[in-house]
Design a protein around this motif. Structure first.
Motif, PDB file in Angstrom:
ATOM      1  N   VAL A  17       0.877  -1.165   0.000  1.00  0.00           N
ATOM      2  CA  VAL A  17       0.000   0.000   0.000  1.00  0.00           C
ATOM      3  C   VAL A  17       0.914   1.216   0.000  1.00  0.00           C
ATOM      4  O   VAL A  17       1.829   1.303   0.820  1.00  0.00           O
ATOM      5  N   THR A  18       0.681   2.138  -0.916  1.00  0.00           N
ATOM      6  CA  THR A  18       1.416   3.393  -0.933  1.00  0.00           C
ATOM      7  C   THR A  18       0.424   4.526  -0.742  1.00  0.00           C
ATOM      8  O   THR A  18      -0.579   4.609  -1.453  1.00  0.00           O
ATOM      9  N   ILE A  19       0.707   5.377   0.232  1.00  0.00           N
ATOM     10  CA  ILE A  19      -0.138   6.528   0.550  1.00  0.00           C
ATOM     11  C   ILE A  19       0.692   7.774   0.286  1.00  0.00           C
ATOM     12  O   ILE A  19       1.814   7.882   0.786  1.00  0.00           O
ATOM     13  N   HIS A  20       0.167   8.680  -0.511  1.00  0.00           N
ATOM     14  CA  HIS A  20       0.937   9.897  -0.805  1.00  0.00           C
ATOM     15  C   HIS A  20       0.016  11.084  -1.059  1.00  0.00           C
ATOM     16  O   HIS A  20      -1.159  10.929  -1.361  1.00  0.00           O
ATOM     17  N   ASN A  21       0.585  12.265  -0.925  1.00  0.00           N
ATOM     18  CA  ASN A  21      -0.155  13.503  -1.206  1.00  0.00           C
ATOM     19  C   ASN A  21       0.496  14.260  -2.354  1.00  0.00           C
ATOM     20  O   ASN A  21       0.393  15.468  -2.450  1.00  0.00           O
ATOM     21  N   ARG A  22       1.123  13.563  -3.271  1.00  0.00           N
ATOM     22  CA  ARG A  22       1.834  14.186  -4.387  1.00  0.00           C
ATOM     23  C   ARG A  22       0.926  14.491  -5.576  1.00  0.00           C
ATOM     24  O   ARG A  22       1.317  15.203  -6.474  1.00  0.00           O
ATOM     25  N   GLN A  23      -0.262  13.928  -5.603  1.00  0.00           N
ATOM     26  CA  GLN A  23      -1.159  14.100  -6.734  1.00  0.00           C
ATOM     27  C   GLN A  23      -2.078  15.293  -6.493  1.00  0.00           C
ATOM     28  O   GLN A  23      -2.986  15.226  -5.668  1.00  0.00           O
ATOM     29  N   PRO A  24      -1.864  16.392  -7.184  1.00  0.00           N
ATOM     30  CA  PRO A  24      -2.751  17.549  -6.985  1.00  0.00           C
ATOM     31  C   PRO A  24      -4.157  17.267  -7.536  1.00  0.00           C
ATOM     32  O   PRO A  24      -4.326  16.445  -8.423  1.00  0.00           O
ATOM     33  N   PHE A  27     -10.286  19.655  -7.192  1.00  0.00           N
ATOM     34  CA  PHE A  27     -11.505  19.693  -6.410  1.00  0.00           C
ATOM     35  C   PHE A  27     -11.319  20.073  -4.953  1.00  0.00           C
ATOM     36  O   PHE A  27     -12.267  20.448  -4.290  1.00  0.00           O
ATOM     37  N   SER A  28     -10.106  19.944  -4.436  1.00  0.00           N
ATOM     38  CA  SER A  28      -9.879  20.251  -3.032  1.00  0.00           C
ATOM     39  C   SER A  28      -8.402  20.507  -2.787  1.00  0.00           C
ATOM     40  O   SER A  28      -7.546  19.929  -3.439  1.00  0.00           O
ATOM     41  N   GLN A  29      -8.142  21.334  -1.823  1.00  0.00           N
ATOM     42  CA  GLN A  29      -6.763  21.598  -1.428  1.00  0.00           C
ATOM     43  C   GLN A  29      -6.211  20.435  -0.601  1.00  0.00           C
ATOM     44  O   GLN A  29      -5.013  20.221  -0.544  1.00  0.00           O
ATOM     45  N   TYR A  30      -7.100  19.667   0.013  1.00  0.00           N
ATOM     46  CA  TYR A  30      -6.705  18.594   0.913  1.00  0.00           C
ATOM     47  C   TYR A  30      -7.039  17.250   0.285  1.00  0.00           C
ATOM     48  O   TYR A  30      -8.206  16.921   0.078  1.00  0.00           O
ATOM     49  N   ALA A  31      -6.011  16.473  -0.022  1.00  0.00           N
ATOM     50  CA  ALA A  31      -6.233  15.189  -0.681  1.00  0.00           C
ATOM     51  C   ALA A  31      -5.045  14.266  -0.453  1.00  0.00           C
ATOM     52  O   ALA A  31      -3.934  14.714  -0.182  1.00  0.00           O
ATOM     53  N   PHE A  32      -5.314  12.968  -0.555  1.00  0.00           N
ATOM     54  CA  PHE A  32      -4.233  11.985  -0.612  1.00  0.00           C
ATOM     55  C   PHE A  32      -4.682  10.815  -1.471  1.00  0.00           C
ATOM     56  O   PHE A  32      -5.871  10.607  -1.698  1.00  0.00           O
ATOM     57  N   SER A  33      -3.710  10.069  -1.973  1.00  0.00           N
ATOM     58  CA  SER A  33      -3.974   8.914  -2.820  1.00  0.00           C
ATOM     59  C   SER A  33      -3.505   7.650  -2.131  1.00  0.00           C
ATOM     60  O   SER A  33      -2.519   7.670  -1.387  1.00  0.00           O
ATOM     61  N   VAL A  34      -4.209   6.556  -2.407  1.00  0.00           N
ATOM     62  CA  VAL A  34      -3.827   5.250  -1.896  1.00  0.00           C
ATOM     63  C   VAL A  34      -3.749   4.300  -3.084  1.00  0.00           C
ATOM     64  O   VAL A  34      -4.705   4.143  -3.837  1.00  0.00           O
ATOM     65  N   CYS A  35      -2.584   3.689  -3.261  1.00  0.00           N
ATOM     66  CA  CYS A  35      -2.374   2.683  -4.299  1.00  0.00           C
ATOM     67  C   CYS A  35      -2.096   1.374  -3.580  1.00  0.00           C
ATOM     68  O   CYS A  35      -1.227   1.327  -2.705  1.00  0.00           O
ATOM     69  N   SER A  36      -2.821   0.330  -3.918  1.00  0.00           N
ATOM     70  CA  SER A  36      -2.603  -0.957  -3.262  1.00  0.00           C
ATOM     71  C   SER A  36      -2.645  -2.071  -4.288  1.00  0.00           C
ATOM     72  O   SER A  36      -3.271  -1.953  -5.336  1.00  0.00           O
ATOM     73  N   GLY A  37      -1.957  -3.152  -3.972  1.00  0.00           N
ATOM     74  CA  GLY A  37      -1.927  -4.288  -4.877  1.00  0.00           C
ATOM     75  C   GLY A  37      -0.930  -5.330  -4.437  1.00  0.00           C
ATOM     76  O   GLY A  37      -0.492  -5.348  -3.284  1.00  0.00           O
ATOM     77  N   THR A  38      -0.579  -6.208  -5.369  1.00  0.00           N
ATOM     78  CA  THR A  38       0.425  -7.234  -5.123  1.00  0.00           C
ATOM     79  C   THR A  38       1.578  -7.023  -6.084  1.00  0.00           C
ATOM     80  O   THR A  38       1.417  -6.393  -7.133  1.00  0.00           O
ATOM     81  N   ILE A  39       2.715  -7.572  -5.741  1.00  0.00           N
ATOM     82  CA  ILE A  39       3.900  -7.403  -6.569  1.00  0.00           C
ATOM     83  C   ILE A  39       3.682  -7.979  -7.968  1.00  0.00           C
ATOM     84  O   ILE A  39       4.057  -7.391  -8.958  1.00  0.00           O
ATOM     85  N   HIS A  40       3.057  -9.147  -8.061  1.00  0.00           N
ATOM     86  CA  HIS A  40       2.857  -9.791  -9.360  1.00  0.00           C
ATOM     87  C   HIS A  40       1.402  -9.775  -9.799  1.00  0.00           C
ATOM     88  O   HIS A  40       0.967 -10.657 -10.525  1.00  0.00           O
ATOM     89  N   GLY A  41       0.658  -8.770  -9.387  1.00  0.00           N
ATOM     90  CA  GLY A  41      -0.760  -8.731  -9.726  1.00  0.00           C
ATOM     91  C   GLY A  41      -1.222  -7.331 -10.049  1.00  0.00           C
ATOM     92  O   GLY A  41      -0.430  -6.437 -10.338  1.00  0.00           O
ATOM     93  N   SER A  42      -2.497  -7.157  -9.975  1.00  0.00           N
ATOM     94  CA  SER A  42      -3.078  -5.863 -10.310  1.00  0.00           C
ATOM     95  C   SER A  42      -3.018  -4.917  -9.119  1.00  0.00           C
ATOM     96  O   SER A  42      -2.765  -5.318  -7.994  1.00  0.00           O
ATOM     97  N   SER A  43      -3.268  -3.652  -9.412  1.00  0.00           N
ATOM     98  CA  SER A  43      -3.280  -2.654  -8.342  1.00  0.00           C
ATOM     99  C   SER A  43      -4.472  -1.734  -8.529  1.00  0.00           C
ATOM    100  O   SER A  43      -5.054  -1.661  -9.605  1.00  0.00           O
ATOM    101  N   THR A  44      -4.815  -1.040  -7.458  1.00  0.00           N
ATOM    102  CA  THR A  44      -5.891  -0.057  -7.516  1.00  0.00           C
ATOM    103  C   THR A  44      -5.374   1.272  -6.990  1.00  0.00           C
ATOM    104  O   THR A  44      -4.511   1.303  -6.112  1.00  0.00           O
ATOM    105  N   ASP A  45      -5.887   2.338  -7.552  1.00  0.00           N
ATOM    106  CA  ASP A  45      -5.556   3.689  -7.109  1.00  0.00           C
ATOM    107  C   ASP A  45      -6.843   4.388  -6.707  1.00  0.00           C
ATOM    108  O   ASP A  45      -7.835   4.330  -7.433  1.00  0.00           O
TER     109      ASP A  45
END
Length: 93
Positions: A17-24, A27-45
Protein backbone atom coordinates in the motif's frame (compact mmCIF):
# COMPACT_ATOMS: atom_id res chain seq x y z
CA UNK A 1 4.46 12.68 2.24
CA UNK A 2 5.02 9.18 0.93
CA UNK A 3 4.38 6.02 2.95
CA UNK A 4 4.79 2.49 1.63
CA UNK A 5 3.54 -0.41 3.72
CA UNK A 6 3.81 -4.12 2.93
CA UNK A 7 2.83 -7.52 4.26
CA UNK A 8 3.41 -11.11 3.21
CA UNK A 9 0.21 -13.16 2.99
CA UNK A 10 -0.23 -16.79 4.07
CA UNK A 11 0.25 -17.89 0.45
CA UNK A 12 3.50 -15.84 0.37
CA UNK A 13 2.27 -13.04 -1.89
CA UNK A 14 3.68 -9.61 -1.16
CA UNK A 15 0.95 -7.00 -0.79
CA UNK A 16 1.73 -3.29 -0.68
CA UNK A 17 0.00 0.00 0.00
CA UNK A 18 1.42 3.39 -0.93
CA UNK A 19 -0.14 6.53 0.55
CA UNK A 20 0.94 9.90 -0.80
CA UNK A 21 -0.15 13.50 -1.21
CA UNK A 22 1.83 14.19 -4.39
CA UNK A 23 -1.16 14.10 -6.73
CA UNK A 24 -2.75 17.55 -6.98
CA UNK A 25 -6.50 17.79 -7.45
CA UNK A 26 -8.73 20.48 -8.87
CA UNK A 27 -11.51 19.69 -6.41
CA UNK A 28 -9.88 20.25 -3.03
CA UNK A 29 -6.76 21.60 -1.43
CA UNK A 30 -6.70 18.59 0.91
CA UNK A 31 -6.23 15.19 -0.68
CA UNK A 32 -4.23 11.98 -0.61
CA UNK A 33 -3.97 8.91 -2.82
CA UNK A 34 -3.83 5.25 -1.90
CA UNK A 35 -2.37 2.68 -4.30
CA UNK A 36 -2.60 -0.96 -3.26
CA UNK A 37 -1.93 -4.29 -4.88
CA UNK A 38 0.42 -7.23 -5.12
CA UNK A 39 3.90 -7.40 -6.57
CA UNK A 40 2.86 -9.79 -9.36
CA UNK A 41 -0.76 -8.73 -9.73
CA UNK A 42 -3.08 -5.86 -10.31
CA UNK A 43 -3.28 -2.65 -8.34
CA UNK A 44 -5.89 -0.06 -7.52
CA UNK A 45 -5.56 3.69 -7.11
CA UNK A 46 -7.96 5.81 -5.10
CA UNK A 47 -7.96 9.55 -4.56
CA UNK A 48 -9.59 10.93 -1.40
CA UNK A 49 -10.47 14.63 -1.08
CA UNK A 50 -11.45 16.59 2.00
CA UNK A 51 -12.77 20.01 2.94
CA UNK A 52 -10.42 20.63 5.87
CA UNK A 53 -6.96 19.66 7.09
CA UNK A 54 -8.54 18.05 10.17
CA UNK A 55 -10.67 15.73 8.01
CA UNK A 56 -7.61 14.77 5.98
CA UNK A 57 -5.54 14.07 9.12
CA UNK A 58 -8.26 11.88 10.62
CA UNK A 59 -8.67 9.89 7.39
CA UNK A 60 -4.90 9.37 7.15
CA UNK A 61 -4.79 8.13 10.75
CA UNK A 62 -7.66 5.70 10.09
CA UNK A 63 -6.07 4.46 6.86
CA UNK A 64 -2.70 3.87 8.51
CA UNK A 65 -4.21 2.31 11.64
CA UNK A 66 -6.36 -0.02 9.55
CA UNK A 67 -3.40 -1.33 7.59
CA UNK A 68 -1.08 -1.66 10.58
CA UNK A 69 -3.68 -3.68 12.51
CA UNK A 70 -3.97 -6.01 9.49
CA UNK A 71 -0.27 -6.79 9.70
CA UNK A 72 1.26 -4.26 7.32
CA UNK A 73 4.73 -2.94 8.16
CA UNK A 74 6.52 0.20 7.06
CA UNK A 75 8.81 -0.35 4.09
CA UNK A 76 9.51 3.33 3.44
CA UNK A 77 8.28 6.70 4.62
CA UNK A 78 9.18 10.24 3.67
CA UNK A 79 7.83 13.45 5.16
CA UNK A 80 8.86 17.00 4.47
CA UNK A 81 10.20 18.82 7.49
CA UNK A 82 7.36 19.52 9.97
CA UNK A 83 4.82 17.68 7.78
CA UNK A 84 2.32 15.35 9.49
CA UNK A 85 4.43 15.04 12.64
CA UNK A 86 1.39 13.79 14.56
CA UNK A 87 0.93 10.85 12.14
CA UNK A 88 4.43 9.43 12.34
CA UNK A 89 3.90 7.55 15.63
CA UNK A 90 0.95 5.67 14.07
CA UNK A 91 3.32 4.05 11.58
CA UNK A 92 5.32 2.29 14.24
CA UNK A 93 2.57 1.42 16.73
Amino acid sequence: MLITLYRITDDEQIRYVTIHNRQPTLFSQYAFSVCSGTIHGSSTDRLYTFETQEELDEALRKTIRSRVTRGYRVLYSYFRKHEYENLRPALFA
